[in-house]
Design a protein around this motif. Sequence first.
Motif, PDB file in Angstrom:
ATOM      1  N   LEU A 165      51.067  34.834  42.807  1.00  0.00           N
ATOM      2  CA  LEU A 165      49.651  34.556  42.559  1.00  0.00           C
ATOM      3  C   LEU A 165      48.833  35.379  43.546  1.00  0.00           C
ATOM      4  O   LEU A 165      48.464  34.923  44.628  1.00  0.00           O
ATOM      5  N   LEU A 166      48.548  36.625  43.174  1.00  0.00           N
ATOM      6  CA  LEU A 166      47.982  37.594  44.106  1.00  0.00           C
ATOM      7  C   LEU A 166      46.521  37.337  44.433  1.00  0.00           C
ATOM      8  O   LEU A 166      46.004  37.878  45.416  1.00  0.00           O
ATOM      9  N   SER A 167      45.820  36.514  43.627  1.00  0.00           N
ATOM     10  CA  SER A 167      44.408  36.262  43.912  1.00  0.00           C
ATOM     11  C   SER A 167      44.212  35.157  44.948  1.00  0.00           C
ATOM     12  O   SER A 167      43.089  34.903  45.369  1.00  0.00           O
ATOM     13  N   MET A 168      45.298  34.514  45.365  1.00  0.00           N
ATOM     14  CA  MET A 168      45.197  33.414  46.326  1.00  0.00           C
ATOM     15  C   MET A 168      45.463  33.904  47.746  1.00  0.00           C
ATOM     16  O   MET A 168      46.056  34.981  47.935  1.00  0.00           O
ATOM     17  N   THR A 182      53.106  36.358  52.690  1.00  0.00           N
ATOM     18  CA  THR A 182      53.317  36.766  51.310  1.00  0.00           C
ATOM     19  C   THR A 182      52.405  35.961  50.397  1.00  0.00           C
ATOM     20  O   THR A 182      51.846  34.929  50.808  1.00  0.00           O
ATOM     21  N   ALA A 183      52.256  36.415  49.178  1.00  0.00           N
ATOM     22  CA  ALA A 183      51.428  35.690  48.215  1.00  0.00           C
ATOM     23  C   ALA A 183      52.172  34.443  47.741  1.00  0.00           C
ATOM     24  O   ALA A 183      53.395  34.468  47.583  1.00  0.00           O
ATOM     25  N   PRO A 184      51.466  33.330  47.535  1.00  0.00           N
ATOM     26  CA  PRO A 184      52.135  32.146  46.986  1.00  0.00           C
ATOM     27  C   PRO A 184      52.667  32.440  45.587  1.00  0.00           C
ATOM     28  O   PRO A 184      52.168  33.340  44.902  1.00  0.00           O
ATOM     29  N   GLU A 185      53.679  31.710  45.182  1.00  0.00           N
ATOM     30  CA  GLU A 185      54.312  31.950  43.894  1.00  0.00           C
ATOM     31  C   GLU A 185      54.404  30.665  43.092  1.00  0.00           C
ATOM     32  O   GLU A 185      54.483  29.565  43.655  1.00  0.00           O
ATOM     33  N   LEU A 186      54.399  30.806  41.795  1.00  0.00           N
ATOM     34  CA  LEU A 186      54.664  29.702  40.883  1.00  0.00           C
ATOM     35  C   LEU A 186      56.069  29.901  40.338  1.00  0.00           C
ATOM     36  O   LEU A 186      56.378  30.947  39.756  1.00  0.00           O
ATOM     37  N   HIS A 187      56.935  28.897  40.567  1.00  0.00           N
ATOM     38  CA  HIS A 187      58.331  28.998  40.151  1.00  0.00           C
ATOM     39  C   HIS A 187      58.572  28.118  38.932  1.00  0.00           C
ATOM     40  O   HIS A 187      58.146  26.951  38.894  1.00  0.00           O
ATOM     41  N   LEU A 188      59.272  28.675  37.953  1.00  0.00           N
ATOM     42  CA  LEU A 188      59.661  27.953  36.746  1.00  0.00           C
ATOM     43  C   LEU A 188      61.175  28.064  36.600  1.00  0.00           C
ATOM     44  O   LEU A 188      61.737  29.168  36.701  1.00  0.00           O
ATOM     45  N   GLN A 189      61.823  26.925  36.361  1.00  0.00           N
ATOM     46  CA  GLN A 189      63.280  26.938  36.259  1.00  0.00           C
ATOM     47  C   GLN A 189      63.730  25.894  35.239  1.00  0.00           C
ATOM     48  O   GLN A 189      63.271  24.746  35.260  1.00  0.00           O
ATOM     49  N   LEU A 190      64.626  26.288  34.375  1.00  0.00           N
ATOM     50  CA  LEU A 190      65.196  25.376  33.396  1.00  0.00           C
ATOM     51  C   LEU A 190      66.312  24.576  34.072  1.00  0.00           C
ATOM     52  O   LEU A 190      67.223  25.156  34.669  1.00  0.00           O
ATOM     53  N   VAL A 191      66.244  23.249  34.018  1.00  0.00           N
ATOM     54  CA  VAL A 191      67.246  22.390  34.660  1.00  0.00           C
ATOM     55  C   VAL A 191      67.656  21.285  33.691  1.00  0.00           C
ATOM     56  O   VAL A 191      66.867  20.863  32.831  1.00  0.00           O
ATOM     57  N   LYS A 192      68.867  20.818  33.872  1.00  0.00           N
ATOM     58  CA  LYS A 192      69.372  19.706  33.053  1.00  0.00           C
ATOM     59  C   LYS A 192      70.310  18.875  33.903  1.00  0.00           C
ATOM     60  O   LYS A 192      71.353  19.361  34.346  1.00  0.00           O
ATOM     61  N   GLU A 193      69.921  17.636  34.157  1.00  0.00           N
ATOM     62  CA  GLU A 193      70.756  16.745  34.951  1.00  0.00           C
ATOM     63  C   GLU A 193      71.935  16.248  34.119  1.00  0.00           C
ATOM     64  O   GLU A 193      71.976  16.403  32.891  1.00  0.00           O
ATOM     65  N   VAL A 201      61.851  21.604  32.466  1.00  0.00           N
ATOM     66  CA  VAL A 201      61.437  22.758  33.266  1.00  0.00           C
ATOM     67  C   VAL A 201      60.906  22.254  34.597  1.00  0.00           C
ATOM     68  O   VAL A 201      60.015  21.391  34.645  1.00  0.00           O
ATOM     69  N   PHE A 202      61.488  22.775  35.653  1.00  0.00           N
ATOM     70  CA  PHE A 202      61.072  22.425  37.006  1.00  0.00           C
ATOM     71  C   PHE A 202      60.006  23.412  37.449  1.00  0.00           C
ATOM     72  O   PHE A 202      60.214  24.633  37.416  1.00  0.00           O
ATOM     73  N   ILE A 203      58.859  22.886  37.860  1.00  0.00           N
ATOM     74  CA  ILE A 203      57.712  23.720  38.270  1.00  0.00           C
ATOM     75  C   ILE A 203      57.415  23.430  39.733  1.00  0.00           C
ATOM     76  O   ILE A 203      57.179  22.271  40.102  1.00  0.00           O
ATOM     77  N   ASN A 204      57.434  24.442  40.547  1.00  0.00           N
ATOM     78  CA  ASN A 204      57.085  24.231  41.956  1.00  0.00           C
ATOM     79  C   ASN A 204      56.482  25.506  42.537  1.00  0.00           C
ATOM     80  O   ASN A 204      56.395  26.534  41.868  1.00  0.00           O
ATOM     81  N   ASP A 205      56.070  25.398  43.789  1.00  0.00           N
ATOM     82  CA  ASP A 205      55.389  26.514  44.450  1.00  0.00           C
ATOM     83  C   ASP A 205      56.308  27.271  45.399  1.00  0.00           C
ATOM     84  O   ASP A 205      55.840  27.978  46.291  1.00  0.00           O
ATOM     85  N   GLY A 206      57.598  27.104  45.241  1.00  0.00           N
ATOM     86  CA  GLY A 206      58.533  27.747  46.153  1.00  0.00           C
ATOM     87  C   GLY A 206      58.763  26.946  47.412  1.00  0.00           C
ATOM     88  O   GLY A 206      59.571  27.334  48.257  1.00  0.00           O
ATOM     89  N   GLY A 207      58.060  25.821  47.575  1.00  0.00           N
ATOM     90  CA  GLY A 207      58.224  24.945  48.735  1.00  0.00           C
ATOM     91  C   GLY A 207      58.290  23.505  48.282  1.00  0.00           C
ATOM     92  O   GLY A 207      58.868  23.190  47.235  1.00  0.00           O
ATOM     93  N   ASP A 208      57.693  22.623  49.069  1.00  0.00           N
ATOM     94  CA  ASP A 208      57.730  21.197  48.765  1.00  0.00           C
ATOM     95  C   ASP A 208      56.361  20.623  48.436  1.00  0.00           C
ATOM     96  O   ASP A 208      56.219  19.406  48.284  1.00  0.00           O
TER      97      ASP A 208
END
Length: 272
Positions: A165-168, A182-193, A201-208
């Motif tokens: 997210l280069l505008s942030m 570094t620029a913050p990022e939006l992470h998307l990941q397919l998960v299945k428990e 789909v797990f959505i996070n910012d690369g952190g907590d």
Amino acid sequence: MNDSITSATQPATRPCQPWCVNHDAAGDVCHAEEISGTGLTHHASEGARIHLDDECLSLEEAAERARAIFAQVEKTREKTRLTFEDLYPEWTEAAENKGRLAAIAAKCEYLSEMEANAREQISDEPALWLASDPCPGWCTNARLHKTSDHPDDRAHDGATVAVPLLSMPVVPMTFADGPRWTAPELHLQLVKEYREVEPRVFINDGGDQVRLYATLDELERIGNAMLDLVRQGRGQGWPSVPLVPLQHGAAECDDVTCKCHEHPSFAADSER
């Protein structure tokens, strides 16, 4: 005749103090063992008394004498003394045997686990739990699944899609070679428990800070809404699916200024 006798020979009519090491029978006085020239006595009429030598003391000597006084005073304080019968020898033996057996069992279990783990590392057999939850084609953990996996660790994870997210404003993040801006990022990941009906789909910012899960249907709605926003932002007309449902059909509206006539559904209604 010696007038001083030990507490072991003190007459039962007046028992000695617990700390008495020398009883003066004539004066009925208990004497404690001296500590650094500091004495302790006890008389029925006077109670406990501390005795000091008359001498000039340095600061270090005075401190040592004070500690000696406290030690003597501590002896006079009442303390609860609990007495118990000795544990039956049979009980002691049984407890010791249980301890030895428990130690042997723990060692055997540890050695068995280590041998099983070693065999599993060189085995090509698939994890047993995959029989009820097969590994999907998008899972990146196919080679990592093991029969020994705890149920909480039996998960299928897809590759992470990271969008900078280069505008942030930039943020500090830790990488393999150390932290840097570094620029913050939006992470998307397919998960299945384990044994879930379908993946999410797990959505996070690369952190907590951001941790969200979306179903496939929910993510589809999000994706369509985002594409519509992109089209609107680029001046490409109305969204294919209205973000806010129309309250009436365009064919039923007589107001030519109503925005519903500009919606793509108006053309479909006209053709019908």
